[in-house]
Write a protein that holds these residues in place. Structure first.
Motif, short mmCIF file in Angstrom:
data_model
loop_
_atom_site.label_atom_id
_atom_site.label_comp_id
_atom_site.label_asym_id
_atom_site.label_seq_id
_atom_site.Cartn_x
_atom_site.Cartn_y
_atom_site.Cartn_z
N UNK A 54 -7.41 15.79 3.67
CA UNK A 54 -7.19 14.41 3.25
C UNK A 54 -7.80 14.15 1.87
N UNK A 55 -7.29 13.12 1.20
CA UNK A 55 -7.86 12.70 -0.07
C UNK A 55 -9.18 11.96 0.20
N UNK A 56 -9.94 11.68 -0.84
CA UNK A 56 -11.21 10.97 -0.67
C UNK A 56 -11.02 9.59 -0.07
N UNK A 57 -9.99 8.88 -0.52
CA UNK A 57 -9.73 7.55 0.02
C UNK A 57 -9.32 7.61 1.48
N UNK A 58 -8.53 8.59 1.84
CA UNK A 58 -8.14 8.75 3.24
C UNK A 58 -9.36 9.10 4.09
N UNK A 59 -10.25 9.92 3.56
CA UNK A 59 -11.48 10.26 4.28
C UNK A 59 -12.32 9.00 4.48
N UNK A 60 -12.42 8.18 3.45
CA UNK A 60 -13.20 6.93 3.54
C UNK A 60 -12.62 6.02 4.62
N UNK A 61 -11.30 5.91 4.68
CA UNK A 61 -10.65 5.07 5.68
C UNK A 61 -10.88 5.62 7.09
N UNK A 62 -10.73 6.93 7.24
CA UNK A 62 -10.95 7.55 8.55
C UNK A 62 -12.41 7.36 8.99
N UNK A 63 -13.35 7.56 8.08
CA UNK A 63 -14.77 7.39 8.42
C UNK A 63 -15.07 5.94 8.79
N UNK A 64 -14.58 5.00 8.00
CA UNK A 64 -14.82 3.59 8.29
C UNK A 64 -14.21 3.20 9.64
N UNK A 65 -13.01 3.68 9.90
CA UNK A 65 -12.37 3.38 11.19
C UNK A 65 -13.15 3.96 12.36
N UNK A 66 -13.60 5.20 12.21
CA UNK A 66 -14.37 5.84 13.28
C UNK A 66 -15.70 5.12 13.50
N UNK A 67 -16.39 4.75 12.43
CA UNK A 67 -17.67 4.06 12.56
C UNK A 67 -17.47 2.72 13.27
N UNK A 68 -16.43 1.99 12.90
CA UNK A 68 -16.15 0.71 13.57
C UNK A 68 -15.84 0.94 15.05
N UNK A 69 -15.02 1.95 15.35
CA UNK A 69 -14.68 2.27 16.73
C UNK A 69 -15.92 2.66 17.53
N UNK A 70 -16.75 3.54 16.97
CA UNK A 70 -17.94 4.01 17.67
C UNK A 70 -18.93 2.86 17.89
N UNK A 71 -19.04 1.96 16.92
CA UNK A 71 -19.93 0.81 17.07
C UNK A 71 -19.41 -0.13 18.16
N UNK A 72 -18.10 -0.34 18.20
CA UNK A 72 -17.53 -1.22 19.22
C UNK A 72 -17.68 -0.65 20.63
N UNK A 73 -17.76 0.66 20.74
CA UNK A 73 -17.94 1.27 22.07
C UNK A 73 -19.26 0.85 22.71
#
Length: 150
Positions: A105-124
């Protein structure tokens, strides 16, 4: 989460100093030279910082926000339990980074994936009976309110 962001700033400083020490000791001449070894060294340096501070009860940001870390029984963490918590904390970043590396993935795609995962993991954490983060539940630790320092 404000404490978490403040912690990130301090961990950036720890990583910067660790990278400087590594580059001087190995006499790095190029940024990509020993890249994997540098990543491991920085992760170990951050782990040492977190483990030591958690063993003592608080990091500087935790002290600022009056948060303490204890085990299930309300006791101070042993070094082993603090290190275990650090390993479990890697769940916040390793899964999306592993996916990003495998998917090229590109850097921006990595940033989006990381932000999405962090939000998901926090919501769990909402699904945990005591509403704590799952890495704390797995490590046998919990965050508690700390009394103000005198």
């Amino acid at each position: 989460m404000a404490c978490w962001l403040y912690e990130g700033i301090l961990l950036f400083a720890v990583a910067l100093v660790a990278a400087l020490v590594f580059s001087v000791v190995t006499q790095m001449r190029h940024a990509l030279q020993y890249r994997e070894a540098l990543a491991v060294f920085v992760a170990l340096a951050m782990g040492a910082y977190c483990t030591w501070c958690w063993h003592k009860g608080q990091t500087l940001p935790m002290r600022t926000w009056r948060i303490a870390i204890v085990d299930r029984h309300g006791q101070r963490l042993t070094l082993g339990r603090a290190a275990t918590r650090y390993v479990y904390c890697s769940i916040w970043l390793l899964p999306p980074l592993a996916l990003a590396r495998g998917a090229q993935l590109t850097r921006w795609e990595i940033a989006v994936v990381c932000a999405g995962w962090i939000a998901f993991w926090a919501l769990l954490s909402r699904f945990h009976p005591q509403r704590q983060f799952w890495h704390d539940a797995m490590a046998g630790t919990r965050l508690v309110s700390a009394s103000p320092s005198k």
